[in-house]
Design a protein around this motif. Structure first.
Motif, PDB file in Angstrom:
ATOM      1  N   GLU A   1      -5.833   1.350  -7.624  1.00 16.16           N
ATOM      2  CA  GLU A   1      -6.282   1.242  -9.004  1.00 16.16           C
ATOM      3  C   GLU A   1      -5.840  -0.092  -9.595  1.00 16.16           C
ATOM      4  O   GLU A   1      -4.731  -0.557  -9.352  1.00 16.16           O
ATOM      5  CB  GLU A   1      -5.694   2.397  -9.817  1.00 16.16           C
ATOM      6  N   ASP A   2      -6.725  -0.679 -10.353  1.00 14.67           N
ATOM      7  CA  ASP A   2      -6.453  -1.904 -11.095  1.00 14.67           C
ATOM      8  C   ASP A   2      -6.531  -1.550 -12.581  1.00 14.67           C
ATOM      9  O   ASP A   2      -7.463  -0.842 -12.994  1.00 14.67           O
ATOM     10  CB  ASP A   2      -7.495  -2.959 -10.735  1.00 14.67           C
ATOM     11  N   ALA A   3      -5.577  -2.029 -13.367  1.00 11.17           N
ATOM     12  CA  ALA A   3      -5.540  -1.673 -14.786  1.00 11.17           C
ATOM     13  C   ALA A   3      -6.828  -2.043 -15.514  1.00 11.17           C
ATOM     14  O   ALA A   3      -7.298  -1.303 -16.376  1.00 11.17           O
ATOM     15  CB  ALA A   3      -4.341  -2.355 -15.458  1.00 11.17           C
ATOM     16  N   ALA A   4      -7.437  -3.160 -15.144  1.00 11.42           N
ATOM     17  CA  ALA A   4      -8.656  -3.603 -15.822  1.00 11.42           C
ATOM     18  C   ALA A   4      -9.913  -2.979 -15.242  1.00 11.42           C
ATOM     19  O   ALA A   4     -10.850  -2.646 -15.966  1.00 11.42           O
ATOM     20  CB  ALA A   4      -8.765  -5.133 -15.758  1.00 11.42           C
ATOM     21  N   ALA A   5      -9.946  -2.783 -13.926  1.00 11.16           N
ATOM     22  CA  ALA A   5     -11.179  -2.369 -13.255  1.00 11.16           C
ATOM     23  C   ALA A   5     -11.232  -0.893 -12.901  1.00 11.16           C
ATOM     24  O   ALA A   5     -12.280  -0.392 -12.511  1.00 11.16           O
ATOM     25  CB  ALA A   5     -11.375  -3.212 -11.999  1.00 11.16           C
ATOM     26  N   GLY A   6     -10.109  -0.193 -12.964  1.00 11.82           N
ATOM     27  CA  GLY A   6     -10.088   1.219 -12.598  1.00 11.82           C
ATOM     28  C   GLY A   6      -9.896   1.415 -11.110  1.00 11.82           C
ATOM     29  O   GLY A   6      -9.307   0.581 -10.423  1.00 11.82           O
ATOM     30  N   VAL A   7     -10.413   2.514 -10.576  1.00 10.07           N
ATOM     31  CA  VAL A   7     -10.249   2.853  -9.160  1.00 10.07           C
ATOM     32  C   VAL A   7     -11.119   1.909  -8.321  1.00 10.07           C
ATOM     33  O   VAL A   7     -12.323   1.808  -8.534  1.00 10.07           O
ATOM     34  CB  VAL A   7     -10.610   4.329  -8.891  1.00 10.07           C
ATOM     35  N   LEU A   8     -10.486   1.217  -7.379  1.00 12.13           N
ATOM     36  CA  LEU A   8     -11.152   0.234  -6.526  1.00 12.13           C
ATOM     37  C   LEU A   8     -11.522   0.800  -5.161  1.00 12.13           C
ATOM     38  O   LEU A   8     -12.422   0.286  -4.497  1.00 12.13           O
ATOM     39  CB  LEU A   8     -10.239  -0.971  -6.305  1.00 12.13           C
ATOM     40  N   GLY A   9     -10.795   1.814  -4.728  1.00 10.20           N
ATOM     41  CA  GLY A   9     -11.027   2.391  -3.421  1.00 10.20           C
ATOM     42  C   GLY A   9     -10.159   3.609  -3.225  1.00 10.20           C
ATOM     43  O   GLY A   9      -9.296   3.920  -4.056  1.00 10.20           O
ATOM     44  N   PHE A  10     -10.382   4.291  -2.093  1.00 10.66           N
ATOM     45  CA  PHE A  10      -9.597   5.487  -1.796  1.00 10.66           C
ATOM     46  C   PHE A  10      -9.479   5.649  -0.287  1.00 10.66           C
ATOM     47  O   PHE A  10     -10.258   5.085   0.486  1.00 10.66           O
ATOM     48  CB  PHE A  10     -10.219   6.737  -2.423  1.00 10.66           C
TER      49      PHE A  10
ATOM     50  N   GLU B   1     -14.200  -7.249 -13.346  1.00 14.09           N
ATOM     51  CA  GLU B   1     -13.029  -8.098 -13.503  1.00 14.09           C
ATOM     52  C   GLU B   1     -11.796  -7.336 -13.056  1.00 14.09           C
ATOM     53  O   GLU B   1     -11.567  -6.200 -13.449  1.00 14.09           O
ATOM     54  CB  GLU B   1     -12.866  -8.506 -14.970  1.00 14.09           C
ATOM     55  N   MET B   2     -11.006  -7.977 -12.169  1.00  9.32           N
ATOM     56  CA  MET B   2      -9.794  -7.350 -11.678  1.00  9.32           C
ATOM     57  C   MET B   2      -8.603  -8.214 -12.050  1.00  9.32           C
ATOM     58  O   MET B   2      -8.698  -9.430 -12.119  1.00  9.32           O
ATOM     59  CB  MET B   2      -9.831  -7.193 -10.157  1.00  9.32           C
ATOM     60  N   THR B   3      -7.480  -7.548 -12.298  1.00 11.62           N
ATOM     61  CA  THR B   3      -6.234  -8.259 -12.515  1.00 11.62           C
ATOM     62  C   THR B   3      -5.553  -8.412 -11.158  1.00 11.62           C
ATOM     63  O   THR B   3      -6.068  -7.969 -10.145  1.00 11.62           O
ATOM     64  CB  THR B   3      -5.320  -7.473 -13.479  1.00 11.62           C
ATOM     65  N   GLU B   4      -4.400  -9.002 -11.141  1.00 11.61           N
ATOM     66  CA  GLU B   4      -3.644  -9.147  -9.896  1.00 11.61           C
ATOM     67  C   GLU B   4      -2.764  -7.937  -9.620  1.00 11.61           C
ATOM     68  O   GLU B   4      -2.060  -7.903  -8.629  1.00 11.61           O
ATOM     69  CB  GLU B   4      -2.790 -10.421  -9.953  1.00 11.61           C
TER      70      GLU B   4
END
Length: 169
Positions: free
Chosen positions: A63-72, A2-5
């Motif tokens: 980084e997404d607050a809900a999902a953490g690190v999404l990519g780099f 789950e990701m936030t905006e």
């Protein structure tokens, strides 16, 4: 996942490397985004991060607050000889659950600015030419296809064409 905006792109920290290596190792196992065959250890990833920090190269995470690190994304010298000192090569990886959501674009933009600020003239990417998503991402970010090496890579029991994409900074 789950990701936030709210996705924030920021400088990577050493404590991000467990998430970074998980994203990278998934790409090793499932994609042609890297031609590595073997997963990287956390210690190896931390060493690579330390080298980037020591040498002053950019290394960012989304980084997404809900999902953490999404990519780099990160970069370093394209080649080590003096005549190549104004060319850098970048890498960008987005976790499977976050792909096709604009994360790659958000990672590339600050990397380009960082490299420009360091005096680089050209940023290069080496991409599986059959990876339509990566090619489209790079073209959308202003990269041009500079050249194609036919059947220069080999992964998953097949030959892969390799595209050199570049952006003049």
């Amino acid at each position: 996942m789950e990701m936030t905006e709210t996705i924030v792109v920021r400088a990577a920290r050493r404590d991000d490397m467990a998430s970074v290596v998980a994203i990278y190792n998934d790409a090793v196992a499932r994609t042609t985004a890297t031609f590595d065959y073997d997963p990287r250890s956390l210690a190896q990833q931390e060493g690579l991060f330390d080298d980037k920090q020591r040498d002053g190269y950019g290394f960012v995470v989304a980084e997404d607050a809900a999902a953490g690190v999404l990519g780099f994304a990160t970069y370093g010298l394209f080649r080590s000889r003096p005549g190549w000192r104004f060319a850098c090569e970048h890498s960008v990886y987005v976790g499977a659950a976050a792909r096709r959501r604009g994360v790659g674009r958000r990672l590339i933009a600050p990397l380009v600015e960082h490299a420009r600020g360091r005096g680089f003239h050209t940023m290069v990417g080496v991409v599986d030419a059959g990876n339509a998503a990566s090619m489209a991402l790079h073209h959308a970010c202003g990269f041009e296809t500079f050249g194609l090496l036919k059947e220069a890579g080999f992964k998953f029991d097949r030959w892969l064409d390799v595209a050199f994409v570049g952006l003049r900074l």
